[in-house]
Design an enzyme around this catalytic site. Structure first.
Site, short mmCIF file in Angstrom:
data_model
loop_
_atom_site.label_atom_id
_atom_site.label_comp_id
_atom_site.label_asym_id
_atom_site.label_seq_id
_atom_site.Cartn_x
_atom_site.Cartn_y
_atom_site.Cartn_z
N CYS A 2 93.01 83.09 20.97
CA CYS A 2 92.57 82.73 22.31
C CYS A 2 91.08 82.38 22.37
CB CYS A 2 92.81 83.89 23.26
SG CYS A 2 94.52 84.38 23.36
N ARG A 27 90.58 77.38 16.36
CA ARG A 27 90.94 78.79 16.24
C ARG A 27 92.45 79.01 16.30
NH1 ARG A 27 86.42 82.23 17.97
NH2 ARG A 27 87.94 83.75 18.65
N TRP A 77 96.80 81.99 22.72
CA TRP A 77 97.65 82.23 21.55
C TRP A 77 98.57 83.37 21.95
CZ3 TRP A 77 98.42 86.18 17.84
CH2 TRP A 77 98.98 85.76 16.62
N ASN A 101 90.85 87.35 26.86
CA ASN A 101 91.19 87.46 25.43
C ASN A 101 91.45 88.93 25.14
OD1 ASN A 101 90.70 84.79 25.09
ND2 ASN A 101 88.95 85.03 23.70
N GLY A 102 92.41 89.20 24.27
CA GLY A 102 92.68 90.60 23.92
C GLY A 102 94.07 91.00 24.38
N GLU A 485 96.04 84.48 -3.35
CA GLU A 485 95.38 83.54 -2.43
C GLU A 485 96.07 82.18 -2.46
OE1 GLU A 485 93.55 83.61 0.01
OE2 GLU A 485 92.76 81.58 0.19
N LYS A 489 97.87 80.42 0.71
CA LYS A 489 97.49 79.07 1.14
C LYS A 489 98.72 78.18 1.27
CE LYS A 489 94.52 79.40 2.11
NZ LYS A 489 93.41 80.14 2.59
N GLU A 492 100.82 79.20 4.30
CA GLU A 492 100.18 78.86 5.59
C GLU A 492 100.29 77.38 5.89
OE1 GLU A 492 96.16 81.30 6.40
OE2 GLU A 492 96.19 80.38 4.44
N HIS A 508 110.49 92.98 -13.46
CA HIS A 508 110.92 94.07 -12.57
C HIS A 508 111.47 93.55 -11.25
CE1 HIS A 508 109.35 96.96 -15.37
NE2 HIS A 508 108.17 96.36 -15.37
N LYS A 607 92.58 81.02 13.59
CA LYS A 607 91.45 81.11 12.67
C LYS A 607 90.83 82.50 12.73
CE LYS A 607 88.32 79.42 9.93
NZ LYS A 607 88.82 79.31 8.53
C1 G6P Z 1 93.35 84.74 9.93
C2 G6P Z 1 92.97 83.42 9.32
C3 G6P Z 1 92.77 83.58 7.81
C4 G6P Z 1 91.75 84.67 7.53
C5 G6P Z 1 92.13 85.99 8.21
C6 G6P Z 1 90.99 86.99 8.15
O1 G6P Z 1 94.61 85.13 9.50
O2 G6P Z 1 93.97 82.45 9.57
O3 G6P Z 1 92.33 82.35 7.25
O4 G6P Z 1 91.67 84.89 6.15
O5 G6P Z 1 92.39 85.76 9.60
O6 G6P Z 1 89.92 86.50 8.90
P1 G6P Z 1 88.42 86.86 8.66
O7 G6P Z 1 87.68 86.05 9.68
O8 G6P Z 1 88.30 88.34 8.94
O9 G6P Z 1 88.05 86.53 7.28
#
Ligand code: G6P
Length: 612
Positions: A2, A27, A77, A101-102, A485, A489, A492, A508, A607
């Site tokens: 949000c 975001r 969001w 927000n929240g 990672e 990626k 996502e 395993h 984001k």
């Molecule tokens: C969200 C974003 C990710 C990010 C994660 C942690 O899930 O989409 O890209 O790694 O938050 O965010 P931060 O700002 O704490 O690194």
């Protein structure tokens, strides 16, 4: 997640609000809305499902130009209630309009109380409770500020709330607890937002509200009150952040731009922190030496990509500095009874510095006996930065793509510098080793620039994933978190289900999944674990698996039936985890493109996750 924008001026603020929402789009959100009030107390509210563009079009369709000298706007969001126009903010009640927000955790209880008072709810959103509650309290208050204060006392959860009153179109009331709010100062106009990026094109002067603060904002004045209702002064700072939001330049997407920017963002990260041969301990913090000497344990807390950076650094802390390190996902750490090790440094890693779980974990840890609290962060003045003792900025510049790329590699570079400084203080790292690490870091930006020449080869490779539903990433040692990672990626960006495994664990469980429909991507740098990894590769090959192996040109792994080998220039073992990340990012990007996803704003993701 949000986003909030608010403005009060003597001119029409509608475009300022819409522009601010556009700047917050990165975001992640699913609906948006705006409410403005003009001098004659007419309130116009418009809300739309989908992109801010839809909202803009809806405004244009209005017969008369929408005018307001005060207004609030929001990107939502969904948390409570599906993404829909009805659930989108602003929510109204009588003369009141609210954005939030929240999460209001006791919204069900409050909803029942308000229904018993005769309020009829139009949506499922927790925010509507706020609108009615403020409207109710206003009946028994002398000002909107008083009504908001009376309301927040009744709330459980987190919030950044902005309220306008149609009958008093001169004043915005804003308050925060757990969600960030920044006030922007103009000349005879003032603004607010949940992220300073929304306002960077209209002001450079900002004030960050602290936990529990409430502010009354008119076009001429900003009055701030603390949690006890006392009038307080908060610092106004001048931001020197560059306004990066501007353009993708020659690139098609922000993600692509950010992948290709990594040579220069890495240069920024290391500048002033290393020289030709040495780690410059002062470059990572003036008072850090004393603390480094004391550290016997490091506890890292983070989420998402930042967690994967922490997992990689764990290998470095133990191998290169001889200091025990634990890494935990913030949402787990904050809800379990944890034991604080003696002389432990708590490190939070976060791109945004606003991730709700990471912040909550830090606040909880601060009640425990850690020797210090360090934040490794990309966002100046974020809550995490303001609430930590030691700050290491990763200096990656604004990252707009929801999926982190350049901030991950910068986090790794900073963590490597920190580990080396620690190893040095502990007399664990020899002068030669320090030289080797510094040299590897100095070479890295240029090596990454060259590596990006693999672009087309990886684009070609991505075609093999078009009809795939599952993928497996394998790595050993510090390449296991790099595989994590890479897998995150791909998931996502392309929506292909993906898992990362420590290659030794293959037998395993995951071996049962191997068939021609499951690409297996292996990170196989030339290091001491290569021979072990080769056995794992054989295990997959023997079962007809489709292998894509990213290895160093100086290994003897060659393309074969069912096995595509991508040879990378050879590189120092130390910086190899950062280096091998780049082709993984490119792969996800191109697979996302082939799948036709929105690579910059993948569905359902945000984001900066400011709710738990
Ligand atoms: C969200 C974003 C990710 C990010 C994660 C942690 O899930 O989409 O890209 O790694 O938050 O965010 P931060 O700002 O704490 O690194």
């Amino acid at each position: 997640m949000c986003g909030i924008v608010g403005a009060v001026a003597q001119r029409n603020v509608t475009n300022i609000l819409i522009h601010g929402l556009h700047r917050l789009e990165y975001r992640g959100y699913d609906s948006s809305g705006i409410a403005v009030v003009d001098f004659k107390s007419n309130l116009t509210r418009i809300r739309c499902l989908g992109k801010v563009k839809n909202l803009e079009n809806a405004l244009k369709k209005k017969k008369e130009q929408v005018f307001g000298n005060i207004g609030i706007a929001h990107t939502r969001w969904a948390t409570h209630g599906e993404p829909s126009e009805i659930n989108a903010h602003p929510h109204t009640s009588g003369d009141i309009a609210v954005v939030h927000n929240g999460i209001i955790e006791n919204h069900e209880e409050l909803r029942k109380i308000l229904q018993s008072r005769g309020y009829i709810f139009a949506s499922e959103a927790d925010t509507e409770v706020l609108a009615h509650l403020i409207e109710w309290e206003l009946r028994f208050s002398n000002s909107l500020r008083e009504a908001v204060q009376k309301t927040t006392i009744q709330l459980e959860g987190t919030y950044g709330i902005v309220v306008i009153d149609r009958k008093n179109p001169k004043c915005l009331v804003v308050t925060r607890s757990g969600s960030p709010i920044v006030i922007g100062f103009g000349i005879n106009e003032n603004f607010l937002a949940s992220d300073q990026l929304a306002l960077l094109n209209i002001t450079r002067h900002f004030m960050y509200l602290e936990e529990g603060d409430l502010a009354e904002i008119t076009y001429q004045k900003v009055n701030v009150f603390d949690i006890k209702g006392q009038k307080v002064e908060r610092k106004i700072i001048e931001s020197n952040s560059k306004d990066h939001i501007a353009a993708k330049g020659q690139y098609h997407h922000f993600m692509q731009k950010e992948i290709f920017e990594q040579a220069s963002s890495l240069k920024n990260a290391i500048e002033g922190r290393i020289n030709k041969d040495l780690i410059l301990t002062n470059g990572i913090g003036v008072h850090i030496t004393k603390i480094l000497q004391k550290i016997e344990h490091v506890q890292i807390i983070a989420c998402g990509t930042s967690y994967n950076a922490g997992m990689t650094a764990r290998y470095w802390f133990e191998n290169l500095a001889g200091v025990a390190c634990d890494v935990e996902i913030a949402s787990e750490f904050r809800y379990r009874k944890f034991i604080t090790r003696s002389n432990s440094l708590l490190i939070t890693i976060s791109q945004s510095g606003e991730t709700a779980d990471t912040l909550a974990a830090l606040r909880l840890a601060k009640k425990k006996n850690y020797i210090s609290f360090m934040a490794i962060c990309n966002t100046e003045n974020s809550s995490l930065v303001r609430e930590s003792d030691l700050i290491l900025m990763i200096r990656a510049g604004a990252e707009i793509g929801v999926a982190s790329t350049k901030t991950f590699t910068n986090q790794l570079a900073i963590l490597l510098i920190l580990v080396t400084a620690l190893g040095k203080q502990k007399h664990f790292i020899s002068i030669e080793k320090e030289k080797e690490i510094v040299n590897a870091l100095n070479l890295l930006p240029k090596q990454i620039d060259n590596l990006l020449n693999l672009n087309q080869e990886i684009q070609y490779l991505s075609k093999g994933f078009i009809d795939k539903k599952n993928t497996l990433f394998l790595g050993r040692g510090e390449f296991y978190p790099i595989a994590m990672e890479a897998s995150l990626k791909l998931k996502e960006i392309s929506y292909i289900h993906s898992e990362a495994y420590a290659a030794g664990e293959l037998k395993h469980g995951p071996l049962a999944l191997i068939d021609v429909n499951m690409p297996v991507i292996v990170l196989a740098p030339n290091n001491e674990l290569l021979e072990k990894l080769k056995s794992n590769i054989e295990e997959v090959k023997a079962r007809g698996g489709i292998l894509y192996i990213f290895t160093s040109i100086d290994t003897d792994i060659k393309t074969d039936k069912g096995m595509t080998v991508i040879s990378l220039p050879s590189i120092s073992e130390i910086t190899a985890p950062i280096y091998y990340t780049i082709p993984m990012q490119l792969l996800s990007y191109y697979v996302g493109l082939i799948k036709g996803t929105n690579v910059d704003q993948p569905r359902n993701l945000a984001k900066s996750v400011t709710v738990e």
